[in-house]
Design a protein around this motif. Structure first.
Motif, PDB file in Angstrom:
ATOM      1  N   GLU A   1     -33.275   4.640 -37.362  1.00  0.00           N
ATOM      2  CA  GLU A   1     -34.249   3.916 -38.178  1.00  0.00           C
ATOM      3  C   GLU A   1     -33.726   2.516 -38.538  1.00  0.00           C
ATOM      4  N   VAL A   2     -32.444   2.523 -38.965  1.00  0.00           N
ATOM      5  CA  VAL A   2     -31.818   1.233 -39.330  1.00  0.00           C
ATOM      6  C   VAL A   2     -31.752   0.330 -38.090  1.00  0.00           C
TER       7      VAL A   2
ATOM      8  N   ARG B   1     -33.650   0.302 -35.418  1.00  0.00           N
ATOM      9  CA  ARG B   1     -34.966  -0.226 -35.025  1.00  0.00           C
ATOM     10  C   ARG B   1     -35.381  -1.392 -35.930  1.00  0.00           C
ATOM     11  N   THR B   2     -35.082  -1.197 -37.229  1.00  0.00           N
ATOM     12  CA  THR B   2     -35.426  -2.266 -38.166  1.00  0.00           C
ATOM     13  C   THR B   2     -34.641  -3.537 -37.826  1.00  0.00           C
TER      14      THR B   2
ATOM     15  N   LYS C   1     -35.974  -5.359 -34.832  1.00  0.00           N
ATOM     16  CA  LYS C   1     -37.179  -6.167 -35.094  1.00  0.00           C
ATOM     17  C   LYS C   1     -36.791  -7.542 -35.640  1.00  0.00           C
ATOM     18  N   VAL C   2     -35.720  -7.526 -36.470  1.00  0.00           N
ATOM     19  CA  VAL C   2     -35.274  -8.808 -37.058  1.00  0.00           C
ATOM     20  C   VAL C   2     -34.565  -9.656 -35.994  1.00  0.00           C
TER      21      VAL C   2
END
Lengths: 268, 251
Positions: free
Chosen positions: A63-64, A66-67, A70-71
């Motif tokens: 999850e971390v 993927r976030t 995105k950045v």
């Protein structure tokens, strides 16, 4: 740092597609994790338990990851790297183009007054031509000429008489100085550099003086060039044994031909 | 207090702006070099106080000098305005563009003849001329310098007239080919003089020898040229007489 945290970081980084950022992300995550561990130790947790709790608080690695992906978008990352290289390359090009030599040409050249305040300019002090010459006539161009954004003028002209002696015979030598000025508002321009070797001078005795060197004489010699961003000055000289007549005409035969006439008047 | 931090998009924008500023500074430091033919024409107009230049001939060459990292690109321009003709060249090496040697190559009123790449180009207003023939005369003139006695001895050899049929390239332009583009005149080996082309004669027949030192050079000479212009019926329209430098023919 436990091996669990190492696995967690690797799982996060696997999700980040822009590889050049991975090292920085790893450093930041490690710093965050270590700070958390130290905080827990400060309030009494033992080291191992503090590590477990801190790792648990870091969350799900995918999850971390993927976030973070995105950045740290790959296209943005590559563009950023390219822009950094672009700046570096532009600096190198600028330094290779030697920008400092241009600074010399920023010093303003003469616009008014006497263009030969120290005597016949092309001879150095101590030479008989410089020390013994007398300015007998002066003049300026009777008109100015406008061509392709330039204003051509003759702001100064003078005739110098120099007494000479050869083999016991005294004679006079006459040196004419003509300054041709070109003014424009284009600071980026270098002036009409091609015309200086194409100008001609003629006097009332139908003598023609050319800038192309002729060993037989009759030369209109281009001896000096000064320029600032808005004005170019070309100094020419004619050397002759006969006194000049009443006038001298400077002309340019190409394109739309032009001429500027100088009427000599006695120098005070 | 944390200082102002740019995000990645802002950094990209900042870097692009810095690139633009540096590129503009580089362009200015290089003297605003012209990279296009239009730019070269405008630069020529300003250099020679001319207006409305019209190109009659544009030729490009790429030269690979062994001592330079990148190729040199030369653009030759034969241009006209009213009755003035100019033959000039611009040399680009990497980003820098410089006008031709000695600030100019050639300039003429009413007509102009210039040599480049094994061709002589004749530009002028010859609207009725259907064909043209050019004759260039080279005369072997060797000089021997005696440095000790400060003497120059000249030995004249036979003269030869080279004749070329012109090819019309445009309304105001004829081309006369006198050697192949890569027909470099030096390194002649054992070629008999009678088989020299004009470029070889311009180079070989104007030698200067420095006696004692073994030094040689090529001295300058103006070779007489006659161009005869013919109309469509083969009748002579006009004859032009002028000279051309031997240096132009082989350099």
């Amino acid at each position: 740092m436990t091996c669990h945290f190492g696995d967690w970081v690797s799982a996060v980084l696997d999700c980040v597609r822009f590889r050049p950022d991975r090292r920085a992300i790893r450093r930041e995550l490690e710093a965050h994790y270590e700070d958390h561990v130290k905080d827990l130790e400060r309030i009494g947790y033992d080291h191992k338990l503090a590590q477990e709790r801190a790792l648990g608080a870091m969350g799900d690695p995918v999850e971390v990851g993927r976030t973070l992906d995105k950045v740290h978008k790959p296209w943005l990352g590559w563009l950023w790297l390219a822009s950094k290289w672009g700046v570096l390359i532009c600096w190198v090009f600028l330094l290779l183009s030697d920008p400092f030599w241009r600074l010399d040409s920023l010093r303003p050249v003469r616009r008014t007054g006497d263009y030969e305040p120290d005597g016949l300019f092309s001879f150095s002090a101590g030479t008989p031509e410089r020390d013994d010459s007398i300015r007998i006539a002066r003049g300026t161009g009777a008109q100015t000429v406008e061509r392709v954004g330039y204003t051509v003028s003759v702001p100064y002209a003078a005739v110098w008489k120099c007494a000479k002696e050869s083999g016991g015979t005294a004679y006079d030598e006459y040196w004419s100085t003509v300054v041709v000025a070109v003014d424009d508002h284009r600071f980026w321009d270098h002036g009409p550099k091609g015309i200086w070797r194409e100008l001609e001078a003629a006097d009332e005795h139908a003598c023609v003086y050319r800038t192309q060197w002729d060993p037989a004489g009759g030369n209109f010699i281009w001896v000096r060039f000064d320029a600032d961003p808005f004005r170019a000055l070309a100094y020419f000289q004619i050397c002759q044994l006969e006194p000049p007549g009443e006038w001298l005409e400077i002309s340019y035969p190409y394109g739309e031909p032009w001429s500027i006439r100088i009427d000599w008047r006695e120098a005070s | 207090m944390r200082g102002f931090r740019l995000n990645r998009k802002q950094k990209i924008l900042r870097n692009l702006l810095v690139c633009l500023l540096l590129a503009a500074a580089t362009y200015a430091a290089l003297g605003f070099p012209p990279y296009t033919v239009r730019g070269m024409l405008e630069r020529t107009e300003r250099r020679y106080l001319l207006s409305d230049l019209e190109p009659l001939l544009v030729k490009r060459e790429r030269i690979d000098y062994s001592n330079k990292l990148l190729d040199t690109h030369e653009t030759y321009l034969l241009v006209k305005t009213e009755n003035t003709y100019i033959f000039t060249k611009y040399t680009r090496h990497f980003l820098a563009v410089k006008p031709g040697y000695g600030d100019k190559l050639k300039m003429g009123r009413d007509f102009l003849c210039a040599a480049q790449g094994g061709c002589l180009y004749l530009a002028g207003k010859f609207p009725d001329a259907a064909s043209a023939i050019m004759q260039v005369t080279a005369e072997k003139t060797e000089r021997y310098c005696d440095k000790d006695r400060n003497l120059i001895r000249t030995e004249q050899g036979p003269a030869r007239t080279f004749t070329y049929q012109g090819e019309r390239l445009g309304e105001e332009l004829f081309e006369f080919r006198y050697m192949e583009e890569d027909g470099f005149p030096w390194a002649l080996s054992d070629l008999p003089e009678s088989e020299y082309h004009l470029g070889q004669a311009a180079y070989e027949w104007y030698s200067t020898y420095v006696e004692g030192s073994g030094g040689t050079g090529v001295h300058h000479a103006d070779l007489p040229v006659t161009v005869t212009l013919y109309d469509g019926k083969g009748e002579v329209l006009d004859t032009l007489d002028f000279t051309i430098s031997n240096y132009e023919l082989f350099l």
